[in-house]
Scaffold this motif. Structure first.
Motif, PDB file in Angstrom:
ATOM      1  N   GLN A 186     -13.360  -0.460  -2.212  1.00  0.00           N
ATOM      2  CA  GLN A 186     -14.203  -1.434  -1.519  1.00  0.00           C
ATOM      3  C   GLN A 186     -14.706  -2.513  -2.458  1.00  0.00           C
ATOM      4  N   VAL A 187     -14.591  -2.300  -3.763  1.00  0.00           N
ATOM      5  CA  VAL A 187     -15.058  -3.318  -4.705  1.00  0.00           C
ATOM      6  C   VAL A 187     -14.316  -4.626  -4.512  1.00  0.00           C
ATOM      7  N   GLY A 188     -13.089  -4.563  -4.013  1.00  0.00           N
ATOM      8  CA  GLY A 188     -12.322  -5.789  -3.804  1.00  0.00           C
ATOM      9  C   GLY A 188     -13.028  -6.770  -2.892  1.00  0.00           C
ATOM     10  N   HIS A 189     -13.538  -6.275  -1.764  1.00  0.00           N
ATOM     11  CA  HIS A 189     -14.220  -7.185  -0.833  1.00  0.00           C
ATOM     12  C   HIS A 189     -15.725  -7.258  -1.084  1.00  0.00           C
ATOM     13  N   GLU A 190     -16.316  -6.208  -1.668  1.00  0.00           N
ATOM     14  CA  GLU A 190     -17.752  -6.245  -1.928  1.00  0.00           C
ATOM     15  C   GLU A 190     -18.112  -7.110  -3.129  1.00  0.00           C
ATOM     16  N   LEU A 191     -17.233  -7.135  -4.133  1.00  0.00           N
ATOM     17  CA  LEU A 191     -17.559  -7.826  -5.381  1.00  0.00           C
ATOM     18  C   LEU A 191     -16.717  -9.061  -5.645  1.00  0.00           C
ATOM     19  N   TYR A 192     -15.485  -9.091  -5.133  1.00  0.00           N
ATOM     20  CA  TYR A 192     -14.542 -10.118  -5.572  1.00  0.00           C
ATOM     21  C   TYR A 192     -14.016 -11.016  -4.459  1.00  0.00           C
ATOM     22  N   GLY A 193     -14.591 -10.923  -3.280  1.00  0.00           N
ATOM     23  CA  GLY A 193     -14.213 -11.831  -2.199  1.00  0.00           C
ATOM     24  C   GLY A 193     -12.812 -11.633  -1.660  1.00  0.00           C
ATOM     25  N   GLU A 194     -12.255 -10.442  -1.819  1.00  0.00           N
ATOM     26  CA  GLU A 194     -10.919 -10.151  -1.327  1.00  0.00           C
ATOM     27  C   GLU A 194     -10.979  -9.567   0.086  1.00  0.00           C
ATOM     28  N   GLY A 195      -9.798  -9.235   0.627  1.00  0.00           N
ATOM     29  CA  GLY A 195      -9.734  -8.554   1.913  1.00  0.00           C
ATOM     30  C   GLY A 195     -10.199  -7.111   1.784  1.00  0.00           C
ATOM     31  N   ASP A 196     -10.214  -6.398   2.919  1.00  0.00           N
ATOM     32  CA  ASP A 196     -10.700  -5.015   2.899  1.00  0.00           C
ATOM     33  C   ASP A 196      -9.626  -4.064   2.369  1.00  0.00           C
ATOM     34  N   GLU A 197      -9.946  -2.764   2.403  1.00  0.00           N
ATOM     35  CA  GLU A 197      -9.041  -1.756   1.855  1.00  0.00           C
ATOM     36  C   GLU A 197      -7.705  -1.719   2.584  1.00  0.00           C
ATOM     37  N   PHE A 198      -7.700  -2.015   3.876  1.00  0.00           N
ATOM     38  CA  PHE A 198      -6.457  -1.994   4.634  1.00  0.00           C
ATOM     39  C   PHE A 198      -5.534  -3.127   4.186  1.00  0.00           C
ATOM     40  N   GLU A 199      -6.107  -4.290   3.936  1.00  0.00           N
ATOM     41  CA  GLU A 199      -5.296  -5.389   3.421  1.00  0.00           C
ATOM     42  C   GLU A 199      -4.765  -5.060   2.031  1.00  0.00           C
ATOM     43  N   LEU A 200      -5.615  -4.451   1.210  1.00  0.00           N
ATOM     44  CA  LEU A 200      -5.191  -4.059  -0.135  1.00  0.00           C
ATOM     45  C   LEU A 200      -4.021  -3.091  -0.057  1.00  0.00           C
ATOM     46  N   ALA A 201      -4.131  -2.091   0.821  1.00  0.00           N
ATOM     47  CA  ALA A 201      -3.062  -1.102   0.962  1.00  0.00           C
ATOM     48  C   ALA A 201      -1.766  -1.741   1.451  1.00  0.00           C
ATOM     49  N   SER A 202      -1.883  -2.724   2.320  1.00  0.00           N
ATOM     50  CA  SER A 202      -0.692  -3.373   2.868  1.00  0.00           C
ATOM     51  C   SER A 202       0.046  -4.200   1.820  1.00  0.00           C
ATOM     52  N   LEU A 203      -0.633  -4.515   0.706  1.00  0.00           N
ATOM     53  CA  LEU A 203      -0.018  -5.312  -0.356  1.00  0.00           C
ATOM     54  C   LEU A 203       0.606  -4.455  -1.458  1.00  0.00           C
ATOM     55  N   VAL A 204       0.343  -3.149  -1.416  1.00  0.00           N
ATOM     56  CA  VAL A 204       0.894  -2.241  -2.422  1.00  0.00           C
ATOM     57  C   VAL A 204       2.414  -2.143  -2.257  1.00  0.00           C
ATOM     58  N   GLN A 205       3.128  -2.239  -3.367  1.00  0.00           N
ATOM     59  CA  GLN A 205       4.594  -2.225  -3.345  1.00  0.00           C
ATOM     60  C   GLN A 205       5.207  -1.118  -4.199  1.00  0.00           C
ATOM     61  N   SER A 206       4.386  -0.233  -4.730  1.00  0.00           N
ATOM     62  CA  SER A 206       4.879   0.860  -5.565  1.00  0.00           C
ATOM     63  C   SER A 206       4.355   2.191  -5.039  1.00  0.00           C
ATOM     64  N   PRO A 207       5.099   3.286  -5.237  1.00  0.00           N
ATOM     65  CA  PRO A 207       4.660   4.603  -4.766  1.00  0.00           C
ATOM     66  C   PRO A 207       3.244   4.920  -5.226  1.00  0.00           C
TER      67      PRO A 207
END
Length: 293
Positions: A186-207
């Motif tokens: 959650q630090v991505g959107h709470e601290l750094y102005g990014e999308g939420d955890e679901f958006e972060l997960a959707s951008l992951v490209q490695s196992p």
């Protein structure tokens, strides 16, 4: 109640609970007993050394067997808890290990101890990806692939560090596998102005392997995030660590709700010893599966 909502793959973790409780009751002096911890964190003598990489101080240990693991520390920083013990254990598992200090020698711990959690979050907000952590990682990659000449690289992160792992795993040419240990993405959107955890997960490209505890958000446990990765054909797994294990168990530094692991009920007992070793073994197994052709 939780078991009824967890995917079948996590029920095996719940099945270990009686055994872990039984182990917790075994004194270390008895036959068959285990020591509380391999070495107390404060007394542990690290095997590696500190070098400068990418403009950051980095702890490194191990030899080049063709693979590397980048360790992403929690919000207490790389010198806290058992971070270097974990690095050394991963190196013993056959990897060259590097742990960058993203916090420039600092830590959020003083803010927690002073009850100034909002100020601590403001301090953490300095260490975003594009302007700070990302450039450091580019230097780390140059060190790993050009200087050390490893073939493949994985990463494990704790708490805040799981977010950093997710960011690196958006580039599968440089980061080939990731492990999120008691994640706080959650630090991505709470601290750094990014999308939420679901958006972060959707951008992951490695196992990616997720190792959540009872204090972590349900999305880490119920398959919500892994389904986002599966939708992109990314291999994932989720192994749940049930109570009495708590958030922060892996490195015994930061806990949750603005407190340390110990202040959140973390106990240096047999359950902790078993959980740490289990976490290391699971991580090494994940890297063994995904860092070799």
């Amino acid at each position: 109640k939780l078991a009824g909502h967890l995917p079948a793959m996590m029920h095996r973790s719940l099945a270990l609970l009686p055994a872990m409780r039984k182990l917790s009751a075994i004194p270390s002096c008895c036959p068959g007993g285990l020591p509380v911890l391999p070495v107390e964190d404060a007394k542990y003598v690290p095997k590696g050394e500190t070098i400068e990489v990418g403009g950051a101080s980095c702890y490194r240990v191990g030899h080049n067997w063709g693979t590397a693991v980048v360790v992403m520390h929690d919000v207490f920083g790389p010198d806290s808890g058992g971070h270097k013990q974990i690095c050394d254990r991963l190196a013993d598992g056959g990897h060259y290990v590097v742990m960058p200090d993203f916090f420039e020698g600092g830590s959020v711990e003083p803010y927690y101890k002073a009850g100034r959690v909002p100020d601590g979050k403001k301090w953490l907000s300095k260490f975003g990806w594009n302007q700070h952590c990302g450039p450091i990682m580019e230097g780390v990659y140059e060190h790993l692939y050009k200087d050390i000449k490893v073939d493949r690289c994985g990463s494990i992160g704790f708490c805040w560090g799981a977010w950093a792992v997710a960011k690196t795993c958006q580039d599968p040419q440089k980061m080939h596998a990731g492990v999120w240990a008691h994640p706080s993405c959650q630090v991505g959107h709470e601290l750094y102005g990014e999308g939420d955890e679901f958006e972060l997960a959707s951008l992951v490209q490695s196992p990616t392997l997720i190792l959540p505890t009872p204090q972590d958000e349900a999305m880490y446990l119920d398959g919500s995030l892994t389904r986002r990765m599966h939708a992109n054909c990314i291999t994932t797994d989720c192994i749940y660590f049930p109570a009495p294990v708590t958030h922060g168990f892996f490195v015994r530094a930061a806990g949750f709700l603005g407190k340390s692991w110990e202040d959140c009920g973390g106990q240096r007992d047999m359950a902790e010893y078993v959980a740490v070793n289990r976490g290391i073994n699971l991580s090494l197994g994940w890297f063994a599966k995904h860092l070799f052709d």
